[in-house]
Design a protein around this motif. Structure first.
Motif, PDB file in Angstrom:
ATOM      1  N   CYS A 116      15.824   3.209   8.769  1.00  0.00           N
ATOM      2  CA  CYS A 116      14.909   2.455   9.410  1.00  0.00           C
ATOM      3  C   CYS A 116      13.779   1.673   8.442  1.00  0.00           C
ATOM      4  O   CYS A 116      12.600   1.457   8.636  1.00  0.00           O
ATOM      5  N   SER A 117      14.187   1.482   7.296  1.00  0.00           N
ATOM      6  CA  SER A 117      13.360   0.978   6.104  1.00  0.00           C
ATOM      7  C   SER A 117      13.086  -0.765   6.544  1.00  0.00           C
ATOM      8  O   SER A 117      11.566  -0.699   6.221  1.00  0.00           O
ATOM      9  N   ALA A 118      13.594  -1.312   7.256  1.00  0.00           N
ATOM     10  CA  ALA A 118      12.963  -2.672   7.821  1.00  0.00           C
ATOM     11  C   ALA A 118      12.041  -2.358   8.553  1.00  0.00           C
ATOM     12  O   ALA A 118      10.973  -3.080   8.629  1.00  0.00           O
ATOM     13  N   THR A 119      12.177  -1.588   9.568  1.00  0.00           N
ATOM     14  CA  THR A 119      11.102  -1.132  10.547  1.00  0.00           C
ATOM     15  C   THR A 119       9.826  -0.861  10.028  1.00  0.00           C
ATOM     16  O   THR A 119       8.902  -1.205  10.565  1.00  0.00           O
ATOM     17  N   GLN A 120      10.185  -0.134   8.976  1.00  0.00           N
ATOM     18  CA  GLN A 120       8.936   0.444   8.134  1.00  0.00           C
ATOM     19  C   GLN A 120       8.153  -0.642   7.708  1.00  0.00           C
ATOM     20  O   GLN A 120       6.996  -0.511   7.158  1.00  0.00           O
ATOM     21  N   LEU A 121       8.768  -1.832   7.554  1.00  0.00           N
ATOM     22  CA  LEU A 121       7.879  -3.080   6.873  1.00  0.00           C
ATOM     23  C   LEU A 121       7.550  -3.787   7.884  1.00  0.00           C
ATOM     24  O   LEU A 121       6.826  -4.961   7.543  1.00  0.00           O
ATOM     25  N   LEU A 122       7.508  -3.569   9.204  1.00  0.00           N
ATOM     26  CA  LEU A 122       6.888  -4.303  10.119  1.00  0.00           C
ATOM     27  C   LEU A 122       5.747  -3.897  10.756  1.00  0.00           C
ATOM     28  O   LEU A 122       5.657  -2.660  10.940  1.00  0.00           O
ATOM     29  N   GLY A 123       4.444  -4.742  11.352  1.00  0.00           N
ATOM     30  CA  GLY A 123       3.480  -4.202  11.859  1.00  0.00           C
ATOM     31  C   GLY A 123       2.627  -5.421  12.095  1.00  0.00           C
ATOM     32  O   GLY A 123       2.727  -6.499  11.497  1.00  0.00           O
ATOM     33  N   SER A 124       1.609  -5.003  12.998  1.00  0.00           N
ATOM     34  CA  SER A 124       0.719  -6.135  13.062  1.00  0.00           C
ATOM     35  C   SER A 124      -0.376  -6.152  12.226  1.00  0.00           C
ATOM     36  O   SER A 124      -1.469  -6.797  12.066  1.00  0.00           O
ATOM     37  N   ARG A 125      -0.566  -4.739  11.333  1.00  0.00           N
ATOM     38  CA  ARG A 125      -1.367  -4.757  10.437  1.00  0.00           C
ATOM     39  C   ARG A 125      -0.662  -4.345   9.061  1.00  0.00           C
ATOM     40  O   ARG A 125       0.312  -3.284   8.894  1.00  0.00           O
ATOM     41  N   VAL A 126      -1.038  -5.113   7.850  1.00  0.00           N
ATOM     42  CA  VAL A 126      -0.439  -5.009   6.743  1.00  0.00           C
ATOM     43  C   VAL A 126      -1.514  -4.823   5.611  1.00  0.00           C
ATOM     44  O   VAL A 126      -2.589  -5.393   5.652  1.00  0.00           O
ATOM     45  N   ALA A 127      -1.090  -4.078   4.488  1.00  0.00           N
ATOM     46  CA  ALA A 127      -2.104  -3.923   3.359  1.00  0.00           C
ATOM     47  C   ALA A 127      -0.954  -3.407   2.305  1.00  0.00           C
ATOM     48  O   ALA A 127      -0.398  -2.819   2.340  1.00  0.00           O
ATOM     49  N   PHE A 128      -1.309  -3.996   0.962  1.00  0.00           N
ATOM     50  CA  PHE A 128      -0.697  -3.909   0.019  1.00  0.00           C
ATOM     51  C   PHE A 128      -1.447  -4.270  -1.503  1.00  0.00           C
ATOM     52  O   PHE A 128      -2.091  -5.057  -1.358  1.00  0.00           O
ATOM     53  N   ALA A 129      -0.821  -3.842  -2.545  1.00  0.00           N
ATOM     54  CA  ALA A 129      -1.203  -3.961  -3.894  1.00  0.00           C
ATOM     55  C   ALA A 129      -0.316  -4.068  -4.960  1.00  0.00           C
ATOM     56  O   ALA A 129       0.512  -3.319  -4.775  1.00  0.00           O
ATOM     57  N   ASN A 130      -0.527  -4.912  -5.796  1.00  0.00           N
ATOM     58  CA  ASN A 130       0.632  -4.835  -6.977  1.00  0.00           C
ATOM     59  C   ASN A 130      -0.259  -4.972  -8.271  1.00  0.00           C
ATOM     60  O   ASN A 130      -1.356  -5.440  -8.432  1.00  0.00           O
ATOM     61  N   VAL A 131       0.316  -4.402  -9.257  1.00  0.00           N
ATOM     62  CA  VAL A 131      -0.071  -4.351 -10.536  1.00  0.00           C
ATOM     63  C   VAL A 131       0.857  -4.629 -11.475  1.00  0.00           C
ATOM     64  O   VAL A 131       1.983  -4.388 -11.507  1.00  0.00           O
ATOM     65  N   GLU A 132       0.637  -5.819 -12.476  1.00  0.00           N
ATOM     66  CA  GLU A 132       1.908  -5.851 -13.282  1.00  0.00           C
ATOM     67  C   GLU A 132       1.277  -6.300 -14.803  1.00  0.00           C
ATOM     68  O   GLU A 132       0.228  -6.804 -14.938  1.00  0.00           O
ATOM     69  N   LEU A 133       1.922  -5.844 -15.703  1.00  0.00           N
ATOM     70  CA  LEU A 133       1.579  -5.992 -17.211  1.00  0.00           C
ATOM     71  C   LEU A 133       2.533  -6.860 -17.725  1.00  0.00           C
ATOM     72  O   LEU A 133       3.981  -6.473 -17.836  1.00  0.00           O
ATOM     73  N   ARG A 134       2.149  -8.263 -17.939  1.00  0.00           N
ATOM     74  CA  ARG A 134       2.817  -9.341 -18.305  1.00  0.00           C
ATOM     75  C   ARG A 134       2.786  -9.388 -19.997  1.00  0.00           C
ATOM     76  O   ARG A 134       1.956  -9.249 -20.474  1.00  0.00           O
ATOM     77  N   PHE A 135       4.158  -9.760 -20.526  1.00  0.00           N
ATOM     78  CA  PHE A 135       3.956  -9.985 -22.119  1.00  0.00           C
ATOM     79  C   PHE A 135       5.168 -10.928 -22.262  1.00  0.00           C
ATOM     80  O   PHE A 135       6.170 -10.974 -21.491  1.00  0.00           O
TER      81      PHE A 135
END
Length: 206
Positions: A116-135
């Motif tokens: 159920c990985s797809a279902t865990q990615l579905l919802g009426s409320r979402v929040a996420f954060a990303n960090v990238e170190l670019r070079f």
């Protein structure tokens, strides 16, 4: 067979700011943010609160950049699940199921989270954060007598964390014991490396 109609209006207001400086493969300094609120009215009703904050910190200007993003889109109201949101996109959380969008396997798997990985990615409320170190991996290479060069390429290391949930579901930072995806949600994480390629100023490939 007719299924009826759905009529609604969705006025919104937002505050937006952008002072970011961009290089050939993306932001290198500054910040961009948007804070908004939207009210859906009609045959359905809910209110959506949204936040998207992005920041680019030049550790070594035009060479080493720390890019961060915090984003949330939360719908609250009686019909908030009418149009569920999906955070499996690679610009949201990388490395999770992007194929089984309908989650048909979940209907046959009880509370098995492995199906159920797809279902865990579905919802009426979402929040996420990303960090990238670019070079930089490649800045300029001329191809001899040919009057063009290879496009700029940046390498990056990334870490993503995020969650999708709906009303009446409990949330936690780590996976709870006896986890039930129907009533509980926990933060999903991924990390890895990648590249950003400027395709002759026509597109940015990731």
């Amino acid at each position: 067979v007719g299924i009826g109609s759905l009529n609604y209006t969705a006025p919104y207001v937002a505050y937006v700011k952008d002072n970011a400086i961009f290089g050939s493969t993306g932001g290198i300094y500054g910040q961009r943010h948007r804070f908004g609120i939207e009210r859906v009215m009609g045959n359905v009703a809910w209110t959506t609160y949204s936040v998207d904050y992005r920041r680019y910190d030049a550790i070594l200007f035009n060479f080493l950049t720390l890019a961060t993003r915090v984003s949330a889109n939360v719908s609250v109201g009686p019909d908030e699940q009418q149009f569920p949101k999906y955070i499996g996109r690679p610009d949201f959380i990388r490395g999770y199921d992007r194929e089984n969008y309908a989650g048909a396997a979940c209907e046959q798997s009880g509370t098995d989270p492995n199906a159920c990985s797809a279902t865990q990615l579905l919802g009426s409320r979402v929040a996420f954060a990303n960090v990238e170190l670019r070079f930089p991996l490649l800045r300029r290479v001329d191809l001899g007598v040919i009057p063009i060069g290879l496009p700029p390429v940046d390498g990056l290391f990334f870490y993503d964390v995020g969650m999708a949930w709906s009303r009446d579901q409990t949330v936690s930072f780590s996976r709870p014991d006896n986890y039930d995806f129907a009533t509980q949600r926990f933060a999903l994480r991924s990390y890895g490396f990648g590249i950003r390629l400027n395709l002759f100023n026509l597109a940015l490939l990731r």
